[in-house]
Design an enzyme around this catalytic site. Structure first.
Site, PDB file in Angstrom:
ATOM      1  N   ARG A   1       0.791  -1.236   0.000  1.00 56.27           N
ATOM      2  CA  ARG A   1       0.000   0.000   0.000  1.00 56.27           C
ATOM      3  C   ARG A   1       0.819   1.279   0.000  1.00 56.27           C
ATOM      4  NH1 ARG A   1      -2.928  -3.197  -2.350  1.00 56.27           N
ATOM      5  NH2 ARG A   1      -4.781  -4.046  -1.330  1.00 56.27           N
TER       6      ARG A   1
ATOM      7  N   ASP B   1      -7.055  -1.290   4.585  1.00 60.32           N
ATOM      8  CA  ASP B   1      -6.441  -0.621   3.434  1.00 60.32           C
ATOM      9  C   ASP B   1      -6.805   0.853   3.342  1.00 60.32           C
ATOM     10  OD1 ASP B   1      -4.851  -2.643   2.516  1.00 60.32           O
ATOM     11  OD2 ASP B   1      -6.311  -3.420   1.086  1.00 60.32           O
TER      12      ASP B   1
END
Length: 403
Positions: free
Chosen positions: A98, A127
């Site tokens: 990420r 996320d």
């Protein structure tokens, strides 16, 4: 809705992000720039370009980038220098991808003059936190759009209805309820949700795609060597390889031998527990090999300090704090410890197991002269008596006091 002129969308070309793309155009009346990163997920990415063009995106504003080498060299390898494992088992395959995606989104936003970025993460998961902490760390004034926290498309059925209304192509297997959601990159592939939500139910074999089952792995073991320089793997079986090529090689070797499967219930940063089924074949080999070479090259104090700090480091990555000052500080300490972590590890891969068979290093701290059970000239065993008595002194005094 606040006024947005141009937004950079993290775009996969799948159902969710294609719907998001159209939703952004309709809801914010803004220009959309798409960014698709190749992190080794194993899918053809050109269809994403064609789909974006079909949805009206200016070809100059479609970014598709091969970031596999950067991903492994600058994110995966630094993490493995720390032997990072979250909650004792998870090798952080999704978490470590990420920050790189977030970083490139912010860089592209700067290049194209965008005033916002957008991701497709849901409001229940980790996320969204990882992406947005990355965004704000790199551009504190950026505007963030998180559709799953804003729109009323709260089910897959509604997403499909929206897609059909706007003539967005839908893969046939997306028309029914997907059996589970998948996230993939060169380090791992994860499966969550749907048929996997009950932690009592074992995952079916079709869930796994990067490894054979240990029962079906070859009856003969595979013997390999991994070479390290300053804590990073640089060669497999004596062949020098780039970071991405090396991890690809280890993935194949491990997958063929049923290595790297994990069924985990983890504590999400947002508070709930979730069940995930992960495959991290090459990473499983890498962790064992790295610990093996450290065992003969790291001083005891340095190794133990690293092990004490590792859970904190792993938690920072899991929670999305890759760009935080504390992660950078820990990384500097970890990297300093790796200066002499050089050498070769020999491993046996067999039916789901990674077995260390040997390790050697030009910088080894292992002294056969000192540890031998035969006669030696370098260690006076009588010295141990004073060492023990000094360490026992506080215990003896405590016992006398307690009487």
């Amino acid at each position: 809705m606040s006024e947005i002129k141009r937004v950079v969308l993290a775009y996969s070309g799948g159902l969710d992000t294609s719907v998001i793309l159209k939703w952004l155009q309709e809801t914010y009346r803004c220009e959309v720039v798409t960014f698709t990163a190749d992190l080794g997920q194993g899918e053809e990415l050109e269809p994403a370009r064609k789909k974006a063009e079909m949805l009206g995106i200016n070809p100059k504003h479609i970014f598709i980038e091969d970031l596999r080498e950067t991903f492994v060299k600058d994110y995966v390898f630094p993490m493995f220098r720390a032997n990072a494992v979250y909650e004792g088992l998870y090798l952080l395959g999704t978490s470590i991808a990420r920050p790189l995606i977030a970083k490139r989104q912010i860089e592209i936003a700067r290049e194209v003059g965008a005033d916002a970025v957008c991701h497709g993460a849901t409001g229940k998961g980790n996320d969204q936190v990882r992406f947005e902490l990355g965004y704000y760390a790199l551009n504190p004034d950026i505007k963030v759009i998180a559709p799953w926290r804003e729109w009323d498309l709260t089910s897959r059925t509604k997403l499909i209805e929206f897609a059909e209304k706007h003539q967005i192509p839908i893969a046939k297997d997306k028309r029914g309820e997907a059996p589970f959601s998948v996230d993939a990159n060169l380090l791992h592939i994860s499966a969550e949700g749907k048929v996997l939500e009950d932690p009592w139910e074992a995952p079916e074999e079709y869930v796994f795609s990067r490894s054979v089952s240990p029962e079906d792995a070859p009856d003969e073991p595979t013997i390999i060597t991994v070479d390290f320089e300053r804590g990073d793997p640089v060669a497999v079986d004596g062949e020098a390889l780039s970071p991405a090529a090396l991890l690809t090689r280890l993935n194949k070797l491990a997958g063929d031998n049923g290595i790297g499967r994990l069924d985990l219930v983890e504590g999400r940063f947002v508070g709930m527990k979730s069940r995930g089924v992960y495959e991290t074949p090459g990473g499983t080999i890498l962790l064992q090999a790295h610990r093996a070479i450290e065992s003969i090259t790291l001083d005891r104090g340095a190794m133990h300090l690293k092990d004490e700090l590792m859970p904190r480091y792993a938690e920072l990555i899991y929670n999305g704090f890759w760009f935080s000052p504390e992660r950078r500080m820990l990384q500097a300490l970890i990297d300093e410890s790796q200066a002499k972590v050089n050498g070769t590890v020999r491993l046996k891969l067999y039916k789901g197991n990674v077995i260390v068979q040997g390790r050697k290093s030009p910088d080894s701290l292992y002294s056969m002269e000192h540890v031998t059970f035969e006669d030696d000239q370098v260690y006076d065993q009588r010295d141990a008596e004073g060492f023990i008595k000094l360490n026992a002194l506080r215990l003896r005094l405590l016992n006398r006091q307690q009487g």
